[in-house]
Write a protein that holds these residues in place. Structure first.
Motif, mmCIF file in Angstrom:
data_model
loop_
_atom_site.group_PDB
_atom_site.id
_atom_site.type_symbol
_atom_site.label_atom_id
_atom_site.label_comp_id
_atom_site.label_asym_id
_atom_site.label_seq_id
_atom_site.Cartn_x
_atom_site.Cartn_y
_atom_site.Cartn_z
ATOM 1 N N GLU A 88 89.373 39.981 56.429
ATOM 2 C CA GLU A 88 90.674 40.536 55.988
ATOM 3 C C GLU A 88 91.680 40.597 57.124
ATOM 4 O OE1 GLU A 88 88.369 44.387 55.935
ATOM 5 O OE2 GLU A 88 87.908 42.470 55.021
ATOM 6 N N ASP A 89 91.274 40.709 58.486
ATOM 7 C CA ASP A 89 92.149 40.857 59.316
ATOM 8 C C ASP A 89 92.713 39.466 59.925
ATOM 9 O OD1 ASP A 89 92.264 43.748 59.448
ATOM 10 O OD2 ASP A 89 90.833 44.066 60.996
ATOM 11 N N SER A 90 92.483 38.474 59.203
ATOM 12 C CA SER A 90 92.816 37.091 59.961
ATOM 13 C C SER A 90 94.182 36.893 60.219
ATOM 14 C CB SER A 90 92.251 36.016 58.904
ATOM 15 O OG SER A 90 93.045 36.272 57.619
ATOM 16 N N HIS A 91 95.042 37.694 59.913
ATOM 17 C CA HIS A 91 96.330 37.577 60.087
ATOM 18 C C HIS A 91 96.771 38.617 61.213
ATOM 19 C CE1 HIS A 91 96.781 35.933 55.980
ATOM 20 N NE2 HIS A 91 97.975 35.383 56.559
ATOM 21 N N SER A 92 95.712 39.435 61.750
ATOM 22 C CA SER A 92 96.218 40.317 62.924
ATOM 23 C C SER A 92 96.533 39.666 63.996
ATOM 24 C CB SER A 92 94.916 41.250 62.871
ATOM 25 O OG SER A 92 95.139 42.110 64.065
ATOM 26 N N PRO A 93 97.535 40.162 64.958
ATOM 27 C CA PRO A 93 98.296 41.217 64.255
ATOM 28 C C PRO A 93 99.027 40.927 63.335
ATOM 29 C CG PRO A 93 99.374 40.340 66.409
ATOM 30 C CD PRO A 93 98.274 39.528 66.139
ATOM 31 N N TYR A 94 99.211 41.781 62.127
ATOM 32 C CA TYR A 94 100.019 41.510 61.149
ATOM 33 C C TYR A 94 101.430 41.914 61.504
ATOM 34 C CZ TYR A 94 95.898 41.966 58.195
ATOM 35 O OH TYR A 94 94.529 41.925 57.707
ATOM 36 N N PRO A 95 102.462 41.361 61.002
ATOM 37 C CA PRO A 95 103.977 41.474 61.351
ATOM 38 C C PRO A 95 104.294 43.145 61.494
ATOM 39 C CG PRO A 95 103.647 40.005 59.656
ATOM 40 C CD PRO A 95 102.237 40.503 59.800
ATOM 41 N N PHE A 96 103.780 43.758 60.356
ATOM 42 C CA PHE A 96 104.061 45.211 60.589
ATOM 43 C C PHE A 96 103.385 45.812 61.724
ATOM 44 C CE2 PHE A 96 100.356 45.272 57.788
ATOM 45 C CZ PHE A 96 99.693 46.018 58.214
ATOM 46 N N CYS A 97 102.437 45.294 62.324
ATOM 47 C CA CYS A 97 101.755 45.954 63.658
ATOM 48 C C CYS A 97 102.934 45.878 64.809
ATOM 49 C CB CYS A 97 100.631 45.447 63.853
ATOM 50 S SG CYS A 97 99.294 45.264 62.681
ATOM 51 N N LEU A 98 103.779 44.984 64.804
ATOM 52 C CA LEU A 98 104.617 44.760 65.730
ATOM 53 C C LEU A 98 105.956 45.553 65.668
ATOM 54 C CD1 LEU A 98 104.318 40.665 65.723
ATOM 55 C CD2 LEU A 98 103.122 42.270 67.158
ATOM 56 N N LEU A 99 106.090 46.366 64.583
ATOM 57 C CA LEU A 99 107.137 47.234 64.288
ATOM 58 C C LEU A 99 107.049 48.713 64.287
ATOM 59 C CD1 LEU A 99 108.892 45.344 61.538
ATOM 60 C CD2 LEU A 99 109.710 45.417 63.637
ATOM 61 N N GLY A 100 107.699 49.705 64.789
ATOM 62 C CA GLY A 100 107.522 50.786 64.858
ATOM 63 C C GLY A 100 106.217 51.421 65.344
ATOM 64 N N ILE A 101 105.612 52.586 64.901
ATOM 65 C CA ILE A 101 104.527 53.287 65.269
ATOM 66 C C ILE A 101 103.618 53.566 64.286
ATOM 67 C CG2 ILE A 101 105.509 53.888 67.572
ATOM 68 C CD1 ILE A 101 105.724 56.653 66.185
ATOM 69 N N ASN A 102 102.404 53.824 64.513
ATOM 70 C CA ASN A 102 101.255 54.284 63.589
ATOM 71 C C ASN A 102 101.731 55.574 63.227
ATOM 72 O OD1 ASN A 102 98.819 55.710 62.843
ATOM 73 N ND2 ASN A 102 97.479 53.902 63.495
ATOM 74 N N PRO A 103 101.823 56.062 61.943
ATOM 75 C CA PRO A 103 102.264 57.397 61.490
ATOM 76 C C PRO A 103 101.193 58.576 61.937
ATOM 77 C CG PRO A 103 101.132 56.241 59.518
ATOM 78 C CD PRO A 103 101.349 55.116 60.862
ATOM 79 N N TRP A 104 100.200 58.143 62.479
ATOM 80 C CA TRP A 104 99.341 59.076 63.165
ATOM 81 C C TRP A 104 99.586 59.474 64.372
ATOM 82 C CZ3 TRP A 104 97.114 62.228 59.383
ATOM 83 C CH2 TRP A 104 97.140 61.651 57.893
ATOM 84 N N PHE A 105 100.062 58.837 65.007
ATOM 85 C CA PHE A 105 100.641 59.125 66.448
ATOM 86 C C PHE A 105 102.168 59.532 66.393
ATOM 87 C CE2 PHE A 105 98.197 54.545 67.779
ATOM 88 C CZ PHE A 105 97.022 55.483 67.540
#
Length: 166
Positions: A53-70
């Protein structure tokens, strides 16, 4: 309320508000736990092989902003970056790039899904579970002359700390 194919039963469900569910799913998918962290931002996940299910990683959203937990909830720039990632994450779901158990429709899990010919007689809102359970108990008493047990306890909840950044 509608009668189901089995008129001696009341088929019911409690659902979350769609916006609350989206925010919770966003927070859940970004946690440092197995099967989560699609952006592989935690040290424990950086070295793992991508799952199917991570075949698109990095997903486009991973390249924007930051992880909410960080994010620091007191830092306005962090809040804007979390919101940017949230918007990109929603878009990835809408176009079908990102699929995750936390983001799928839940109605397909019901055997009584309207698409499969069934009905649900009562739908409550999980944020008002106790009130909805009382309404369901009244319905059960009027229709079937039975008394419901107390409402079930909540199984899990997204940690409150994440909500401070979105």
């Amino acid at each position: 309320w509608g009668r189901s194919a089995w008129p001696r039963f009341t088929h019911f469900s409690f659902s979350r508000d769609p916006i609350a569910r989206a925010v919770s799913a966003f927070l859940e998918t970004h946690m440092d736990q197995p099967g989560r962290d699609p952006c592989r931002e935690y040290p424990t996940n950086r070295a793992r092989q991508p799952s199917p299910e991570d075949s698109h990683s990095p997903y486009p959203f991973c390249l924007l902003g930051i992880n909410p937990w960080f994010a620091n909830p007191k830092n306005e720039d962090h809040l804007e970056e979390v919101l940017a990632r949230f918007e990109a994450w929603l878009e990835a779901i809408e176009v079908g790039i990102y699929i995750n158990v936390h983001t799928e429709r839940q109605s397909e899990r019901f055997l009584l899904d309207p698409d499969h010919g069934g009905t649900i007689d009562f739908v409550g809102v999980s944020s008002e579970m106790e009130r909805g359970w009382e309404e369901l108990a009244i319905l059960q008493k009027e229709v079937f002359n039975i008394r419901l047990p107390p409402p079930p306890r909540r199984e899990r909840a997204t940690p409150d700390g994440g909500y401070a950044v979105i």
